[in-house]
Design a protein around this motif. Structure first.
Motif, PDB file in Angstrom:
ATOM      1  N   HIS A  33       6.353  -6.983  -5.746  1.00 16.95           N
ATOM      2  CA  HIS A  33       6.764  -5.585  -5.941  1.00 16.95           C
ATOM      3  C   HIS A  33       7.114  -4.906  -4.617  1.00 16.95           C
ATOM      4  CE1 HIS A  33       5.542  -5.905 -10.115  1.00 16.95           C
ATOM      5  NE2 HIS A  33       4.404  -6.418  -9.712  1.00 16.95           N
ATOM      6  N   GLN A  34       7.705  -5.680  -3.701  1.00 21.14           N
ATOM      7  CA  GLN A  34       7.943  -5.123  -2.365  1.00 21.14           C
ATOM      8  C   GLN A  34       8.931  -3.952  -2.371  1.00 21.14           C
ATOM      9  OE1 GLN A  34      10.027  -7.992   0.207  1.00 21.14           O
ATOM     10  NE2 GLN A  34       9.272  -9.526  -1.229  1.00 21.14           N
ATOM     11  N   ASP A  35       9.676  -3.796  -3.454  1.00 22.39           N
ATOM     12  CA  ASP A  35      10.589  -2.650  -3.526  1.00 22.39           C
ATOM     13  C   ASP A  35       9.837  -1.350  -3.815  1.00 22.39           C
ATOM     14  OD1 ASP A  35       9.969  -3.966  -5.938  1.00 22.39           O
ATOM     15  OD2 ASP A  35      11.585  -2.924  -7.001  1.00 22.39           O
ATOM     16  N   ILE A  36       8.606  -1.447  -4.345  1.00 20.22           N
ATOM     17  CA  ILE A  36       7.875  -0.214  -4.684  1.00 20.22           C
ATOM     18  C   ILE A  36       6.513  -0.098  -4.001  1.00 20.22           C
ATOM     19  CG2 ILE A  36       8.965   0.354  -6.914  1.00 20.22           C
ATOM     20  CD1 ILE A  36       6.692  -1.180  -8.311  1.00 20.22           C
ATOM     21  N   ALA A  37       6.069  -1.152  -3.284  1.00 23.64           N
ATOM     22  CA  ALA A  37       4.750  -1.113  -2.647  1.00 23.64           C
ATOM     23  C   ALA A  37       4.733  -1.959  -1.389  1.00 23.64           C
ATOM     24  CB  ALA A  37       3.690  -1.621  -3.614  1.00 23.64           C
ATOM     25  N   GLY A  38       3.757  -1.701  -0.532  1.00 23.03           N
ATOM     26  CA  GLY A  38       3.637  -2.502   0.680  1.00 23.03           C
ATOM     27  C   GLY A  38       2.203  -2.509   1.175  1.00 23.03           C
ATOM     28  N   LEU A  39       1.861  -3.541   1.962  1.00 24.52           N
ATOM     29  CA  LEU A  39       0.515  -3.638   2.529  1.00 24.52           C
ATOM     30  C   LEU A  39       0.363  -2.606   3.646  1.00 24.52           C
ATOM     31  CD1 LEU A  39      -2.180  -5.319   2.640  1.00 24.52           C
ATOM     32  CD2 LEU A  39      -1.065  -6.695   4.413  1.00 24.52           C
ATOM     33  N   ALA A  40      -0.752  -1.895   3.654  1.00 23.61           N
ATOM     34  CA  ALA A  40      -1.036  -0.932   4.722  1.00 23.61           C
ATOM     35  C   ALA A  40      -2.231  -1.431   5.526  1.00 23.61           C
ATOM     36  CB  ALA A  40      -1.333   0.438   4.134  1.00 23.61           C
ATOM     37  N   LEU A  41      -2.051  -1.503   6.838  1.00 28.87           N
ATOM     38  CA  LEU A  41      -3.128  -1.974   7.711  1.00 28.87           C
ATOM     39  C   LEU A  41      -3.650  -0.854   8.594  1.00 28.87           C
ATOM     40  CD1 LEU A  41      -1.451  -5.341   8.788  1.00 28.87           C
ATOM     41  CD2 LEU A  41      -3.257  -5.036   7.085  1.00 28.87           C
ATOM     42  N   SER A  42      -2.936   0.275   8.592  1.00 31.69           N
ATOM     43  CA  SER A  42      -3.304   1.386   9.478  1.00 31.69           C
ATOM     44  C   SER A  42      -2.810   2.688   8.856  1.00 31.69           C
ATOM     45  CB  SER A  42      -2.603   1.208  10.828  1.00 31.69           C
ATOM     46  OG  SER A  42      -1.198   1.334  10.622  1.00 31.69           O
ATOM     47  N   PRO A  43      -3.335   3.826   9.367  1.00 27.48           N
ATOM     48  CA  PRO A  43      -2.808   5.111   8.891  1.00 27.48           C
ATOM     49  C   PRO A  43      -1.299   5.212   9.097  1.00 27.48           C
ATOM     50  CG  PRO A  43      -4.850   5.456  10.076  1.00 27.48           C
ATOM     51  CD  PRO A  43      -4.506   4.012  10.257  1.00 27.48           C
ATOM     52  N   ASP A  44      -0.808   4.704  10.222  1.00 28.14           N
ATOM     53  CA  ASP A  44       0.640   4.771  10.478  1.00 28.14           C
ATOM     54  C   ASP A  44       1.425   4.080   9.371  1.00 28.14           C
ATOM     55  OD1 ASP A  44       0.095   6.133  12.755  1.00 28.14           O
ATOM     56  OD2 ASP A  44       0.480   4.456  14.131  1.00 28.14           O
ATOM     57  N   ASP A  45       0.920   2.917   8.924  1.00 28.45           N
ATOM     58  CA  ASP A  45       1.578   2.195   7.825  1.00 28.45           C
ATOM     59  C   ASP A  45       1.627   3.068   6.573  1.00 28.45           C
ATOM     60  OD1 ASP A  45       1.842  -0.026   9.387  1.00 28.45           O
ATOM     61  OD2 ASP A  45       0.244  -1.187   8.419  1.00 28.45           O
ATOM     62  N   ALA A  46       0.493   3.733   6.278  1.00 26.47           N
ATOM     63  CA  ALA A  46       0.420   4.539   5.047  1.00 26.47           C
ATOM     64  C   ALA A  46       1.431   5.683   5.094  1.00 26.47           C
ATOM     65  CB  ALA A  46      -0.997   5.075   4.848  1.00 26.47           C
ATOM     66  N   TYR A  47       1.514   6.366   6.236  1.00 25.12           N
ATOM     67  CA  TYR A  47       2.463   7.483   6.339  1.00 25.12           C
ATOM     68  C   TYR A  47       3.913   6.980   6.274  1.00 25.12           C
ATOM     69  CZ  TYR A  47      -1.407  10.658   7.419  1.00 25.12           C
ATOM     70  OH  TYR A  47      -2.554  11.404   7.335  1.00 25.12           O
ATOM     71  N   ALA A  48       4.152   5.794   6.866  1.00 22.16           N
ATOM     72  CA  ALA A  48       5.521   5.236   6.832  1.00 22.16           C
ATOM     73  C   ALA A  48       5.907   4.853   5.401  1.00 22.16           C
ATOM     74  CB  ALA A  48       5.607   4.024   7.756  1.00 22.16           C
ATOM     75  N   LEU A  49       4.981   4.224   4.675  1.00 23.96           N
ATOM     76  CA  LEU A  49       5.262   3.837   3.287  1.00 23.96           C
ATOM     77  C   LEU A  49       5.484   5.068   2.418  1.00 23.96           C
ATOM     78  CD1 LEU A  49       2.668   0.938   3.012  1.00 23.96           C
ATOM     79  CD2 LEU A  49       5.112   0.674   2.552  1.00 23.96           C
ATOM     80  N   GLU A  50       4.691   6.120   2.688  1.00 25.15           N
ATOM     81  CA  GLU A  50       4.853   7.368   1.922  1.00 25.15           C
ATOM     82  C   GLU A  50       6.275   7.902   2.093  1.00 25.15           C
ATOM     83  OE1 GLU A  50       3.080  10.864   3.503  1.00 25.15           O
ATOM     84  OE2 GLU A  50       3.016  11.914   1.566  1.00 25.15           O
ATOM     85  N   LYS A  51       6.766   7.850   3.350  1.00 27.69           N
ATOM     86  CA  LYS A  51       8.131   8.323   3.625  1.00 27.69           C
ATOM     87  C   LYS A  51       9.178   7.537   2.849  1.00 27.69           C
ATOM     88  CE  LYS A  51       8.558  10.665   7.991  1.00 27.69           C
ATOM     89  NZ  LYS A  51       8.300  10.371   9.395  1.00 27.69           N
ATOM     90  N   SER A 104       3.131  17.029  -1.370  1.00 27.72           N
ATOM     91  CA  SER A 104       3.363  16.993   0.083  1.00 27.72           C
ATOM     92  C   SER A 104       2.247  16.270   0.836  1.00 27.72           C
ATOM     93  CB  SER A 104       3.520  18.415   0.625  1.00 27.72           C
ATOM     94  OG  SER A 104       2.268  19.061   0.600  1.00 27.72           O
ATOM     95  N   ALA A 105       1.063  16.156   0.230  1.00 27.92           N
ATOM     96  CA  ALA A 105      -0.060  15.518   0.932  1.00 27.92           C
ATOM     97  C   ALA A 105       0.037  13.994   0.836  1.00 27.92           C
ATOM     98  CB  ALA A 105      -1.375  15.970   0.313  1.00 27.92           C
ATOM     99  N   LEU A 106      -0.581  13.313   1.813  1.00 30.16           N
ATOM    100  CA  LEU A 106      -0.777  11.875   1.672  1.00 30.16           C
ATOM    101  C   LEU A 106      -2.019  11.713   0.792  1.00 30.16           C
ATOM    102  CD1 LEU A 106      -0.027   8.916   2.712  1.00 30.16           C
ATOM    103  CD2 LEU A 106      -2.004   9.200   4.204  1.00 30.16           C
ATOM    104  N   VAL A 107      -1.817  11.188  -0.409  1.00 29.14           N
ATOM    105  CA  VAL A 107      -2.912  11.101  -1.382  1.00 29.14           C
ATOM    106  C   VAL A 107      -3.429   9.660  -1.442  1.00 29.14           C
ATOM    107  CG1 VAL A 107      -3.544  11.441  -3.815  1.00 29.14           C
ATOM    108  CG2 VAL A 107      -1.949  13.019  -2.720  1.00 29.14           C
ATOM    109  N   ILE A 108      -4.693   9.493  -1.059  1.00 26.88           N
ATOM    110  CA  ILE A 108      -5.289   8.154  -0.972  1.00 26.88           C
ATOM    111  C   ILE A 108      -6.589   8.102  -1.781  1.00 26.88           C
ATOM    112  CG2 ILE A 108      -6.338   6.443   0.592  1.00 26.88           C
ATOM    113  CD1 ILE A 108      -3.494   6.663   1.344  1.00 26.88           C
ATOM    114  N   ASP A 109      -6.713   7.081  -2.592  1.00 23.16           N
ATOM    115  CA  ASP A 109      -7.956   6.802  -3.316  1.00 23.16           C
ATOM    116  C   ASP A 109      -8.623   5.637  -2.587  1.00 23.16           C
ATOM    117  OD1 ASP A 109      -9.925   5.938  -5.077  1.00 23.16           O
ATOM    118  OD2 ASP A 109      -8.547   5.438  -6.712  1.00 23.16           O
ATOM    119  N   THR A 110      -9.888   5.794  -2.174  1.00 25.33           N
ATOM    120  CA  THR A 110     -10.467   4.739  -1.326  1.00 25.33           C
ATOM    121  C   THR A 110     -11.178   3.623  -2.090  1.00 25.33           C
ATOM    122  OG1 THR A 110     -12.414   6.116  -0.970  1.00 25.33           O
ATOM    123  CG2 THR A 110     -10.732   6.097   0.767  1.00 25.33           C
ATOM    124  N   HIS A 111     -11.161   3.679  -3.431  1.00 30.11           N
ATOM    125  CA  HIS A 111     -11.770   2.525  -4.105  1.00 30.11           C
ATOM    126  C   HIS A 111     -11.302   2.319  -5.535  1.00 30.11           C
ATOM    127  CE1 HIS A 111     -14.740  -0.708  -4.219  1.00 30.11           C
ATOM    128  NE2 HIS A 111     -14.946  -0.371  -5.475  1.00 30.11           N
TER     129      HIS A 111
END
Ligand SMILES: [Zn+2]
Length: 412
Positions: free
Chosen positions: A125-143, A41-48
């Motif tokens: 691989h646009q069907d399984i991944a996308g560029l994230a430029l902001s937190p909003d992008d990350a949450y949208a991609l997660e959805k 359920s969490a947004l799981v992010i690795d920063t490096h």
């Protein structure tokens, strides 16, 4: 009526018992079940991670599942999905070379090559991944169930001495810059340069770079920076800062890690330390034979100048074979969670996260590749961390920092 009452009482008791088992898991099975639910359920992010170095090789396919035991690296999209990793900061990394026009140009060209390779990988691989430029992008991609690819630049060397490059890299998607790497550059001093500090912290040009990053909305990353640089950066930055992959010095005495005073300053700044699961940053095991042999190589390294790149490569090669000859014990997931505990006890759970450094040296017993990341969550649940706390550690904190950085940029 009495029977119905009795039945509903025992039904309610059953629900309460089940709920309390969920909140207070006792058996390993219950702990694992709860941990996986939280992880999911969490947004799981690795920063490096340094995986983009593999993107530049034509044979590497990020969409295929690999095995690290066969040299397949520690990160790919299928294993990210398996490990419940929603997104990561992929590094545009350049090793430090000569600090002259030619060296700067080479570093810039190399960085552009990596940006291009990242773009191509996302496109493919646009069907399984996308560029994230902001937190909003990350949450949208997660959805959407897609992996979020953030870009972090490791080493500000490609900026050279041209401030305009910072905006160019921002436009290519860069959302943090690790100002320096293993040796001093034109921006600031490194924590591991064998020679004397050059500036005693941030250079004048480095101050302008930090200002420019604040103006654009790029997180300032202090990993690899010297202690003096750390304090200069934190004083200069108008926005919270991050350490994208560093650990706790009190638990592993490495110049790459942050000491207690630095951690307290980081908390006051509103920033975050992302625990790096590179074994020697987590725990140091006595290894006298290796230590004395590597001290000899380190002495030789100290005598080299920026132009001695051939000799340096040779010494690094010797260092690697030395490590194979005298292998060290490895830190494990429990040791890594000790770092999370330490930061949480000292400055609070709002200032800690995880930056694995996979494909750049990161990997510990129990978390050898990205598919094993839930093991960290299982250990955190065992230690009594709540769902809310774990969500902060896994992505909430760093997304808060990035949001603050965006806000400061918008106000400038
Ligand atoms: Zn690094």
């Amino acid at each position: 009526m009495k029977n119905i009452l009795k039945l509903s009482v025992s039904f309610i008791t059953l629900i309460l018992l089940t709920l309390s088992a969920c909140n207070n898991p006792k058996t390993d099975e219950e702990i694992k079940e709860l941990a996986l639910k939280i992880h999911e359920s969490a947004l799981v992010i690795d920063t490096h991670n340094d995986t983009p170095m593999r993107f530049t090789r034509s044979e590497f396919n990020m969409g295929e599942r690999h095995d690290y035991r066969d040299g397949g690296g520690r990160v790919d999209f299928p294993r990210m999905k398996e490990g419940g990793l929603d997104g990561a900061f992929f590094a545009v990394f350049t090793g430090q070379g000569a600090r002259d026009d030619e060296g700067n140009q080479k570093a810039y060209n190399r960085a552009i090559g990596i940006f291009n390779a990242i773009d191509k990988t996302i496109e493919k691989h646009q069907d399984i991944a996308g560029l994230a430029l902001s937190p909003d992008d990350a949450y949208a991609l997660e959805k959407e169930g897609k992996r979020a690819v953030f870009i972090g630049m490791e080493n500000g060397y490609p900026v050279g001495n041209d401030l305009k490059k910072v905006e160019e890299f921002y436009n290519r998607g860069t959302r943090y810059i690790t100002l320096v790497h293993t040796r001093n550059n034109d921006i600031c001093d490194s924590s591991t340069d064998d020679r004397k500090p050059k500036y005693g912290g941030l250079s004048q040009f480095g101050e302008q770079v930090v200002d420019e990053m604040n103006r654009l909305g790029i997180m300032v990353d202090v990993s690899h920076a010297s202690d003096e640089s750390f304090y200069d950066i934190i004083e200069r930055s108008k926005a919270p800062i991050m350490a994208s992959h560093s650990s706790v010095r009190a638990l592993s005495d490495s110049p790459r890690n942050l000491d207690d005073e630095m951690l307290k300053a980081l908390a006051e700044n509103g920033g975050v330390i992302q625990i790096c699961i590179l074994s020697s940053y987590i725990k140091q095991f006595p290894n006298p034979q290796r230590d004395s042999a590597s001290a000899v190589i380190e002495e030789k390294l100290k005598l080299l100048t920026d132009n001695d790149s051939v000799a340096r490569v040779e010494l690094y090669r010797e260092m690697r074979s030395l490590r194979r000859k005298y292998p060290s014990e490895r830190a494990n997931v429990q040791d890594a969670c000790d770092h999370i505990d330490y930061v949480t006890n000292l400055i609070g759970v709002d200032h800690v996260g995880i930056g694995t450094d996979f494909d750049g040296g990161g990997a510990i017993e129990g978390c050898d590749d990205v598919s094993e990341m839930p093991n960290i969550t299982i250990e955190l649940v065992k230690r009594g961390y709540s769902k809310k706390e774990i969500s902060k550690i896994w992505g909430g904190n760093v997304m808060r920092v990035l949001k603050e950085v965006e806000k400061v940029a918008a106000s400038m």
